[in-house]
Design a protein around this motif. Structure first.
Motif, mmCIF file in Angstrom:
data_model
loop_
_atom_site.group_PDB
_atom_site.id
_atom_site.type_symbol
_atom_site.label_atom_id
_atom_site.label_comp_id
_atom_site.label_asym_id
_atom_site.label_seq_id
_atom_site.Cartn_x
_atom_site.Cartn_y
_atom_site.Cartn_z
ATOM 1 N N HIS A 272 -37.560 53.624 -30.790
ATOM 2 C CA HIS A 272 -36.876 51.612 -30.991
ATOM 3 C C HIS A 272 -36.087 51.369 -29.885
ATOM 4 O O HIS A 272 -35.322 52.137 -29.763
ATOM 5 N N MET A 273 -36.790 50.222 -29.528
ATOM 6 C CA MET A 273 -35.708 50.234 -28.960
ATOM 7 C C MET A 273 -34.356 49.870 -29.208
ATOM 8 O O MET A 273 -34.102 49.039 -29.983
ATOM 9 N N VAL A 274 -33.334 49.839 -28.630
ATOM 10 C CA VAL A 274 -31.425 49.921 -28.554
ATOM 11 C C VAL A 274 -30.866 48.451 -28.946
ATOM 12 O O VAL A 274 -32.141 47.906 -27.857
ATOM 13 N N GLY A 275 -30.989 48.192 -30.073
ATOM 14 C CA GLY A 275 -29.584 46.823 -29.906
ATOM 15 C C GLY A 275 -31.256 45.484 -30.895
ATOM 16 O O GLY A 275 -32.624 45.883 -30.620
ATOM 17 N N GLU A 276 -30.601 44.047 -30.004
ATOM 18 C CA GLU A 276 -31.610 43.322 -29.933
ATOM 19 C C GLU A 276 -31.790 41.929 -29.001
ATOM 20 O O GLU A 276 -30.684 42.505 -28.674
ATOM 21 N N PRO A 277 -32.826 41.746 -28.777
ATOM 22 C CA PRO A 277 -32.764 40.386 -27.753
ATOM 23 C C PRO A 277 -31.470 39.526 -27.790
ATOM 24 O O PRO A 277 -31.374 39.095 -28.993
ATOM 25 N N LEU A 278 -31.373 39.053 -26.732
ATOM 26 C CA LEU A 278 -29.977 37.970 -26.977
ATOM 27 C C LEU A 278 -30.612 36.532 -27.602
ATOM 28 O O LEU A 278 -31.957 36.320 -27.819
ATOM 29 N N ASP A 279 -30.128 35.947 -28.469
ATOM 30 C CA ASP A 279 -30.021 34.597 -28.829
ATOM 31 C C ASP A 279 -30.917 33.791 -27.834
ATOM 32 O O ASP A 279 -30.720 33.625 -26.753
ATOM 33 N N ARG A 280 -31.252 32.677 -28.346
ATOM 34 C CA ARG A 280 -31.947 31.598 -26.895
ATOM 35 C C ARG A 280 -30.584 31.042 -26.554
ATOM 36 O O ARG A 280 -30.369 31.109 -25.424
ATOM 37 N N ASP A 281 -29.891 30.523 -27.112
ATOM 38 C CA ASP A 281 -27.758 30.098 -27.038
ATOM 39 C C ASP A 281 -28.177 31.156 -25.631
ATOM 40 O O ASP A 281 -27.082 31.189 -24.567
ATOM 41 N N ALA A 282 -27.374 32.566 -25.986
ATOM 42 C CA ALA A 282 -27.203 33.380 -25.040
ATOM 43 C C ALA A 282 -27.836 33.669 -23.582
ATOM 44 O O ALA A 282 -27.479 34.210 -23.096
ATOM 45 N N LEU A 283 -29.419 33.935 -24.250
ATOM 46 C CA LEU A 283 -30.268 33.962 -23.070
ATOM 47 C C LEU A 283 -30.424 33.240 -22.123
ATOM 48 O O LEU A 283 -30.144 33.308 -21.010
ATOM 49 N N GLU A 284 -30.457 31.667 -22.697
ATOM 50 C CA GLU A 284 -29.894 30.951 -21.465
ATOM 51 C C GLU A 284 -29.155 30.698 -20.411
ATOM 52 O O GLU A 284 -28.873 30.551 -19.892
ATOM 53 N N ARG A 285 -27.829 30.908 -21.058
ATOM 54 C CA ARG A 285 -26.615 31.164 -20.147
ATOM 55 C C ARG A 285 -26.322 31.796 -19.485
ATOM 56 O O ARG A 285 -26.298 32.159 -18.353
ATOM 57 N N ALA A 286 -27.111 33.646 -20.062
ATOM 58 C CA ALA A 286 -27.226 34.868 -19.506
ATOM 59 C C ALA A 286 -28.371 33.978 -18.188
ATOM 60 O O ALA A 286 -27.482 34.909 -17.106
ATOM 61 N N MET A 287 -28.976 33.282 -18.255
ATOM 62 C CA MET A 287 -30.147 33.388 -16.843
ATOM 63 C C MET A 287 -29.088 32.018 -16.002
ATOM 64 O O MET A 287 -30.146 32.086 -15.168
ATOM 65 N N GLN A 288 -28.665 31.355 -16.588
ATOM 66 C CA GLN A 288 -28.015 30.225 -15.713
ATOM 67 C C GLN A 288 -27.738 31.344 -14.159
ATOM 68 O O GLN A 288 -26.708 32.256 -14.156
ATOM 69 N N PRO A 289 -27.341 30.602 -12.916
ATOM 70 C CA PRO A 289 -27.459 31.492 -11.901
ATOM 71 C C PRO A 289 -25.483 31.257 -11.621
ATOM 72 O O PRO A 289 -24.971 30.324 -12.140
ATOM 73 N N SER A 290 -25.298 32.467 -11.344
ATOM 74 C CA SER A 290 -24.269 32.559 -11.304
ATOM 75 C C SER A 290 -23.192 31.619 -10.131
ATOM 76 O O SER A 290 -23.509 31.489 -9.080
ATOM 77 N N SER A 291 -21.542 31.288 -10.614
ATOM 78 C CA SER A 291 -20.824 30.281 -10.028
ATOM 79 C C SER A 291 -20.175 30.814 -8.561
ATOM 80 O O SER A 291 -20.647 31.751 -8.583
#
Length: 219
Positions: A200-219
């Motif tokens: 079984h996969m470890v942990g849980e997927p990121l929630d929508r808010d965290a996913l959107e922030r993580a996918m933002q290009p780094s400044s």
């Protein structure tokens, strides 16, 4: 008057206070490079360590010499991890332990990949440690191949790219879920070491808010 000292000066045993300063600088540099990468300057390190920049330059002539000192400790740690993995009797578990070990190193250390790239131009003792690591890991992979448990075609040279992939996830999710990288590292490990019945996969997927922030290009 130069603050870097001559080669003979740098080879002499350090006074207790000088030795403490050198260790403090190394520890601070290790932390700064791991968190922010190799763009950190010697001035940044001096400020973070609470010492004058002249103190840093007395111990290390430039940033490359400081990075080289840290390289030695990185390869020592990775060679130790490879040696521990090689002690595992089961070939699949041996390779899994090493893969997760090196992924964990990269998840904690943003500068790992850049530092390893520099190893080829480092002093001979560091090149020797790098070559020893390659030999150890190649033997671990060889055992897995002989046992028929690793995906055909997998090679030691695939490791830097796989490690970079995990590092990208770790860097993007560090502020929201510091362990998120483990979920995706497991996917890579299962790709390298296919199992009839995947775990079984470890942990849980990121929630929508965290996913959107993580996918933002780094400044």
């Amino acid at each position: 008057m130069s603050t870097t000292g001559s080669a003979a000066d740098l080879d002499r045993p350090l006074r207790a206070d000088a030795a403490r300063n050198r260790e403090l600088i190394l520890q601070t540099a290790r932390k700064c490079f791991a968190e922010r990468g190799l763009s950190v300057t010697l001035n940044d390190i001096a400020h973070e360590a609470g010492v004058g920049v002249g103190t840093v330059y007395r111990r290390f002539a430039d940033k490359d010499s400081l990075i080289e000192a840290l390289l030695a400790t990185k390869f020592e740690a990775m060679n130790a991890a490879a040696a521990r993995a090689a002690e595992e009797i089961d070939p699949r578990e041996s390779l899994r332990l090493y893969l997760m070990g090196v992924f964990s190193f990269r998840a904690r250390d943003r500068a790992l990949a850049d530092a390893i790239v520099r190893a080829g131009k480092a002093r001979p003792s560091i090149v020797q440690e790098r070559d020893r690591l390659e030999q150890q890991v190649s033997q671990i992979i060889g055992r897995a191949k002989d046992a028929g448990v690793v995906r055909p075609g997998f090679d030691y040279r695939d490791l830097p790219i796989l490690t970079a992939m995990v590092g990208t996830v770790a860097d993007a999710t560090r502020d929201y879920d510091p362990d998120a990288w483990k979920r995706y590292a497991q996917v890579l490990v299962d790709g390298v070491l296919p199992q009839p019945e995947p775990d079984h996969m470890v942990g849980e997927p990121l929630d929508r808010d965290a996913l959107e922030r993580a996918m933002q290009p780094s400044s």
